[in-house]
Design an enzyme around this catalytic site. Structure first.
Site, PDB file in Angstrom:
ATOM      1  N   HIS A 143       0.851  -1.201   0.000  1.00 31.68           N
ATOM      2  CA  HIS A 143       0.000   0.000   0.000  1.00 31.68           C
ATOM      3  C   HIS A 143       0.885   1.249   0.000  1.00 31.68           C
ATOM      4  CE1 HIS A 143      -2.917   3.061   1.326  1.00 31.68           C
ATOM      5  NE2 HIS A 143      -2.110   3.331   2.329  1.00 31.68           N
TER       6      HIS A 143
ATOM      7  N   ASP B 178       6.687  21.723 -26.132  1.00 30.63           N
ATOM      8  CA  ASP B 178       6.645  20.358 -25.591  1.00 30.63           C
ATOM      9  C   ASP B 178       7.673  20.297 -24.477  1.00 30.63           C
ATOM     10  OD1 ASP B 178       6.591  17.502 -25.184  1.00 30.63           O
ATOM     11  OD2 ASP B 178       5.759  17.318 -27.201  1.00 30.63           O
TER      12      ASP B 178
ATOM     13  N   TRP C  54       7.322  -0.332   3.876  1.00 29.08           N
ATOM     14  CA  TRP C  54       7.802   0.368   2.668  1.00 29.08           C
ATOM     15  C   TRP C  54       9.183   0.953   2.907  1.00 29.08           C
ATOM     16  CZ3 TRP C  54       9.177   5.413   1.364  1.00 29.08           C
ATOM     17  CH2 TRP C  54       9.007   6.378   2.353  1.00 29.08           C
TER      18      TRP C  54
ATOM     19  N   SER D 224      12.904   6.082 -13.701  1.00 31.11           N
ATOM     20  CA  SER D 224      11.816   6.844 -14.310  1.00 31.11           C
ATOM     21  C   SER D 224      11.726   8.237 -13.691  1.00 31.11           C
ATOM     22  CB  SER D 224      10.510   6.067 -14.120  1.00 31.11           C
ATOM     23  OG  SER D 224       9.410   6.904 -14.336  1.00 31.11           O
ATOM     24  N   SER D 225      11.803   8.299 -12.358  1.00 32.78           N
ATOM     25  CA  SER D 225      11.697   9.601 -11.681  1.00 32.78           C
ATOM     26  C   SER D 225      12.843  10.515 -12.048  1.00 32.78           C
ATOM     27  CB  SER D 225      11.732   9.413 -10.166  1.00 32.78           C
ATOM     28  OG  SER D 225      10.587   8.766  -9.744  1.00 32.78           O
TER      29      SER D 225
ATOM     30  N   HIS E 239      13.369  11.752   3.622  1.00 30.15           N
ATOM     31  CA  HIS E 239      12.755  13.024   4.004  1.00 30.15           C
ATOM     32  C   HIS E 239      12.578  13.966   2.828  1.00 30.15           C
ATOM     33  CE1 HIS E 239      10.624  15.282   6.851  1.00 30.15           C
ATOM     34  NE2 HIS E 239      11.101  16.334   6.244  1.00 30.15           N
TER      35      HIS E 239
ATOM     36  N   GLU F  95      12.117  13.003  -0.030  1.00 31.67           N
ATOM     37  CA  GLU F  95      11.022  12.344  -0.757  1.00 31.67           C
ATOM     38  C   GLU F  95       9.665  12.845  -0.270  1.00 31.67           C
ATOM     39  OE1 GLU F  95      10.662  10.341  -3.263  1.00 31.67           O
ATOM     40  OE2 GLU F  95       8.575   9.723  -2.970  1.00 31.67           O
TER      41      GLU F  95
ATOM     42  N   TYR G 226       8.987  15.714   0.749  1.00 25.95           N
ATOM     43  CA  TYR G 226       8.737  17.030   0.154  1.00 25.95           C
ATOM     44  C   TYR G 226       8.554  16.932  -1.346  1.00 25.95           C
ATOM     45  CZ  TYR G 226       9.639  18.685   4.778  1.00 25.95           C
ATOM     46  OH  TYR G 226       9.552  18.891   6.126  1.00 25.95           O
TER      47      TYR G 226
ATOM     48  N   SER H 239      -1.213  27.223  -4.689  1.00 22.99           N
ATOM     49  CA  SER H 239      -0.863  28.615  -4.958  1.00 22.99           C
ATOM     50  C   SER H 239      -1.421  29.104  -6.291  1.00 22.99           C
ATOM     51  CB  SER H 239       0.655  28.794  -4.954  1.00 22.99           C
ATOM     52  OG  SER H 239       1.182  28.392  -3.707  1.00 22.99           O
TER      53      SER H 239
ATOM     54  N   HIS I  65      15.112  12.681  12.210  1.00 23.97           N
ATOM     55  CA  HIS I  65      13.940  12.783  13.098  1.00 23.97           C
ATOM     56  C   HIS I  65      12.991  11.601  12.879  1.00 23.97           C
ATOM     57  CE1 HIS I  65      11.771  15.486   9.927  1.00 23.97           C
ATOM     58  NE2 HIS I  65      11.431  14.236   9.751  1.00 23.97           N
ATOM     59  N   HIS I  66      13.234  10.823  11.824  1.00 21.64           N
ATOM     60  CA  HIS I  66      12.462   9.584  11.650  1.00 21.64           C
ATOM     61  C   HIS I  66      13.018   8.466  12.524  1.00 21.64           C
ATOM     62  CE1 HIS I  66      10.229  11.025   8.077  1.00 21.64           C
ATOM     63  NE2 HIS I  66      11.312  11.736   7.862  1.00 21.64           N
TER      64      HIS I  66
ATOM     65  N   THR J 298       7.068  26.862   6.434  1.00 23.62           N
ATOM     66  CA  THR J 298       5.738  26.287   6.198  1.00 23.62           C
ATOM     67  C   THR J 298       4.667  27.238   6.716  1.00 23.62           C
ATOM     68  OG1 THR J 298       6.784  24.157   6.582  1.00 23.62           O
ATOM     69  CG2 THR J 298       4.406  24.164   6.377  1.00 23.62           C
TER      70      THR J 298
ATOM     71  N   LYS K 116       4.019  29.988   4.321  1.00 20.51           N
ATOM     72  CA  LYS K 116       3.154  29.592   3.219  1.00 20.51           C
ATOM     73  C   LYS K 116       1.684  29.632   3.630  1.00 20.51           C
ATOM     74  CE  LYS K 116       5.987  26.935   0.193  1.00 20.51           C
ATOM     75  NZ  LYS K 116       5.375  27.564  -0.973  1.00 20.51           N
TER      76      LYS K 116
ATOM     77  N   ARG L 299       1.844   1.138  15.225  1.00 22.45           N
ATOM     78  CA  ARG L 299       1.438   0.994  13.834  1.00 22.45           C
ATOM     79  C   ARG L 299       1.849  -0.393  13.340  1.00 22.45           C
ATOM     80  NH1 ARG L 299       5.926   4.527  10.473  1.00 22.45           N
ATOM     81  NH2 ARG L 299       4.735   3.800   8.691  1.00 22.45           N
TER      82      ARG L 299
END
Lengths: 534, 305
Positions: free
Chosen positions: A78, A107, A143, A170-171, A254, A256, A258, A269, A303-304, A329, A332, A451
């Site tokens: 998932h 293009d 994951w 690909s990315s 991390h 990722e 963002y 925006s 921090h993870h 943040t 924003k 979790r």
């Protein structure tokens, strides 16, 4: 004269080849954008179906439906399907469709690579998903792929690693394409600080992708060699360190996060000013805030991992650097609010989704601030509080803003207006159920529910049942989205070039539906001036 | 019924007995964490509540302005946009500076608590904690006493797929073990946490300790439980560790210093059958453990390399 003929001849290519070959061979940014978006939609429902299995098993205490190992595969796949299959391809799809339109380019800069980077994805996800049918079952180590657990995986382990390599390739290609397009193909007159925020946030996202996807590729390759070639990068018995994987992974992971959310800032925006009929407040501050967030994303990764046993100095550094993220943040959120201040607001579906983003992403930001406080994080880490936090920033955060973007530009893509009533139904059901689904998970986490568990103690039963009911409601509500899109593709009231009264930007200077080829002649100064808003 | 069940239990430890007969009324619809049973856990709880209330105040202000804008500036109510309002340096400085100030105010107590949690000096007892797929091993350093702690049998029967047993009928479903970790109150206890196979995480919310158990590495944590807070406290593994990650709970049995010493002496005697005096010492403890159960503990003790 010859030049004119060439141009004319080129114009005749306005009709793409018919049938499947069009989609396999296309180098057109709009076709590829559509492919990415359709693929993303399919993966959203694949990943969503797995979420339904998770919420079904967690509906009440006791194991009712699946084996714990299969449950772990559900949470693992998932996560991978939603992050790499649903959200990231949706952003690349929107980038493909909109960035050339918004910067006045005919293009993407590298159209063949564009085709290749899309067509890697179906193979990558086939490889990941057939893991369910090989000995040992689909990946079940989370994951985040932490060793040594992930090394206990069955035959699906190397398949998942190869799938991640393909997604990463690909990315990276998609990101290179975005950067080259933005840097080299902006129409004359579109300076960097005249670019729409969606283009800006994507430019910054693309740099993040190029910087961190190779890190992920490296870390999973080390897993592969640890498993098959006798290395010990992450095995203490051979002199390695399992925590080193976590450092490398989150150095990717991390930024990722963002990568998943910065383009959302861009969409919001665009949408909030349009439906406030007022230019974005503090455009330059928004650009700089985005860049600051991107920079900070590289120095907060641990921090993870507050519970892995870092030295005090490390914990302090990562706590304080993480708290800093609240500042850009906050800027924003304040700027979006100030954009609505003294505006003239209307509430069409794109605006509704953008507003839900504004409120609910902010809630995710608050729980993020709480998680930054390292001593408190000892209690939150790996509980449902974290699950609630990241689903608040990813579902009503990233996914709602993808939906806002689709609702915003769908008439430009199809040439038809869609059913506002159906769109509002989709919005209200989603907005209500997403809170029923995820808000109680804060309580579960604080009350002590870890979790990634398939079954739980009976004191967690009540809120889990509420959460599951919210989950089923949310899942069913999403079926309205493809129905609405399908109806809009098939027909409907003709959309004007300027679909929304308050919209600015070059994409509204071309007809609806956008012709197969656009901006073969760069936009005129008058068009740019008309499109410019800040 | 409960007496009968407890009669079936392998464990003769008071921990398990108490667990079986203790009232099972548990906080349903719980919303928040508890304050816990040590000075550190209370500090962390207050830190959590402080940050929470700061967030609530900010949320009220920010959402208030948003909602006011949504109501006040509606096009349908004839609102006319002020398109000149695109920049305001003063406002932007204020809403950058105020969050910085708030963050500093939060960072100070957070840093202080973090430094406190890190100070594992002057401990009086050391326990080695080892995570296994899927159980916990404990060793009281110095005395050689070991405890192997696995999910209790009732929970284990009930949690099987399609067991037909209602989890609500099992006391402390999934949060009960055969042998609890017995610890003294009012004592600074150091934990040395590691794992044998994959990464686990030892978490007892009442202690506010969550520390990863990593194979090949030793992590340190400490707690000092208030003298008054004896009793049973429960936790779970908090790091995904495979199929039965959800089924390796932690139970700590907090006893007074004297009771703990007595328990430890008994266990030491029981676990060293070579010592002839051991069986005789058993009845002297506050919580008698039968020889058979003690033998089970010895059999189950982890083989260490």
């Amino acid at each position: 004269m010859a030049y004119t003929e060439t141009v004319d001849a080129h114009d005749h290519h306005d009709h793409p080849p018919a049938g499947i070959w069009r989609w396999l061979s296309t180098t057109n940014h709009k076709d590829i954008g559509t492919l990415y978006l359709v693929f993303s939609g399919i993966m959203f429902f694949v990943g969503g179906a797995m979420a339904m299995v998770i919420r079904l098993e967690l509906f009440k205490p006791g194991m009712q439906f699946v084996d714990p190992a299969f449950f772990n595969s559900m949470t693992t796949v998932h996560g991978l399907a939603m992050i790499f299959g649903a959200v990231m391809p949706a952003w690349v799809g929107l980038a493909n469709w909109m960035i050339p339109l918004q910067v006045g380019a005919p293009d993407m800069a590298l159209p063949r690579m564009n085709n290749f980077s899309f067509w890697l994805l179906p193979f990558a996800f086939t490889l990941l998903l057939i893991g369910f049918f090989v000995p040992g079952g689909a990946p079940a180590g989370g994951w985040t792929l932490y060793p040594p657990l992930v090394l206990q995986g069955g035959d699906s382990f190397p398949m998942a690693i190869f799938a991640i390599h393909l997604m990463g390739a690909s990315s990276i290609m998609g990101a290179i394409n975005v950067i080259v397009t933005i840097m080299n193909m902006r129409a004359p007159g579109i300076t960097l600080l005249r670019m729409p925020l969606f283009v800006w946030t994507w430019l910054i996202t693309a740099y993040l992708l190029i910087l961190v996807m190779p890190v992920l590729a490296g870390s999973v390759t080390m897993l592969l060699t640890d498993h098959f070639f006798g290395t010990s990068f992450f095995s203490a018995s051979g002199g390695g360190d399992p925590v080193m994987f976590q450092h490398i992974f989150w150095f990717f992971g991390h930024p990722e996060v963002y990568i998943l959310i910065l383009p959302a800032f861009g969409i919001v925006s665009e949408v909030i000013p349009t439906f406030s009929r007022k230019p974005l407040f503090g455009y330059e501050a928004m650009v700089y805030a985005t860049a600051s967030i991107a920079f900070l994303s590289f120095i907060v990764w641990a921090h993870h991992m507050f519970t892995v046993g870092m030295p005090l100095a490390g914990e302090l550094f990562f706590m304080l650097s993480t708290m800093l993220i609240a500042i850009p943040t906050g800027v924003k959120v304040f700027n979006w609010t100030a954009t609505m201040w003294r505006g003239s607001l209307s509430f069409e579906p794109p605006m509704l989704f953008a507003l839900a983003f504004l409120f609910l992403f902010t809630i995710g930001g608050f729980s993020g601030l709480m998680l930054a406080i390292a001593p408190a994080d000892f209690q939150y880490q790996d509980t449902y509080f974290v699950v609630a936090h990241f689903h608040y920033v990813l579902v009503p955060g990233a996914i709602f803003s993808i939906m806002a973007g689709v609702y915003y530009w769908l008439p430009k893509w199809t040439g038809h207006l869609y059913s506002m009533a159906l769109g509002k139904w989709h919005f209200w059901l989603s907005a209500i159920f997403v809170n029923v689904l995820f808000f109680p998970q804060h309580f579960l986490g604080l009350a002590g529910m870890p979790r990634r568990i398939p079954d739980y103690a009976t004191q967690f039963a009540d809120w889990n049942m509420v959460s599951s009911l919210g989950g089923f409601g949310f899942g069913l509500s999403q079926l309205l989205f493809p129905i609405l899109i399908w109806k809009c593709v098939r027909g409907g009231e003709k959309a004007p070039a300027q679909v929304w009264e308050g919209a600015h930007g070059l994409e509204w200077e071309v007809p609806s539906p956008a012709p197969y080829h656009t901006w073969q002649d760069p936009p005129s100064e008058a068009q740019i001036a008309h499109g410019a808003e800040h | 019924m409960k007496m009968k069940k407890s009669g079936l239990l392998l464990s003769g430890l008071a921990a398990a007995l108490l667990t079986m007969v203790a009232p099972t009324a548990q906080a349903a619809w719980a919303l928040n964490m508890t304050q816990g049973i040590s000075a550190i856990s209370r500090n962390i709880y207050s830190l959590h509540m402080m940050v929470f209330w700061v967030c609530v105040v900010l949320a009220v202000l920010v959402f208030g302005v948003m909602i006011y804008s949504l109501v006040r500036f509606r096009k349908s109510q004839g609102a006319v946009p002020d398109t000149s309002l695109v920049h305001n340096t003063k406002a932007e400085i204020i809403w950058t500076a105020i969050p910085i100030a708030i963050l500093v105010v939060m960072a100070v107590p957070a840093t202080r608590t973090l430094i406190e949690t890190d100070d594992a000096t002057k401990t009086e007892l050391t326990i080695r904690v080892t995570g296994y797929q899927w159980k916990w091993g404990y060793e009281y350093v110095g005395s050689g006493v070991t405890v192997l702690s696995t999910l209790d049998r009732d929970s284990n029967f009930a949690r099987q797929l399609g067991s037909g047993i209602d989890p609500n009928s099992v006391p402390n479903y999934l949060l009960n073990v055969d042998h609890a970790l017995v610890v003294p109150a009012d004592t600074k206890v150091r934990l040395l946490i590691s794992a044998q196979d994959v990464i686990h995480s030892w978490w007892v919310p009442a202690l506010a300790i969550k520390k990863d158990a990593i194979p090949g590495f030793v992590n340190e944590a400490w707690f000092k439980i208030d003298a008054a807070n004896t009793g049973l406290f429960r936790g779970q593994c908090a790091e995904l560790c495979g199929r039965d990650h959800g089924f390796m709970p932690i139970v700590i049995d907090v006893r007074s210093k004297a009771d703990f010493e007595a328990w430890l002496r008994t266990q030491k005697a029981l676990q060293q059958p070579a010592d002839a005096a051991a069986p005789a010492a058993a009845p002297a403890t506050a919580a008698p453990a039968s020889a058979a159960n003690a033998a089970a503990t010895v059999r189950a003790a982890p083989a260490r390399s």
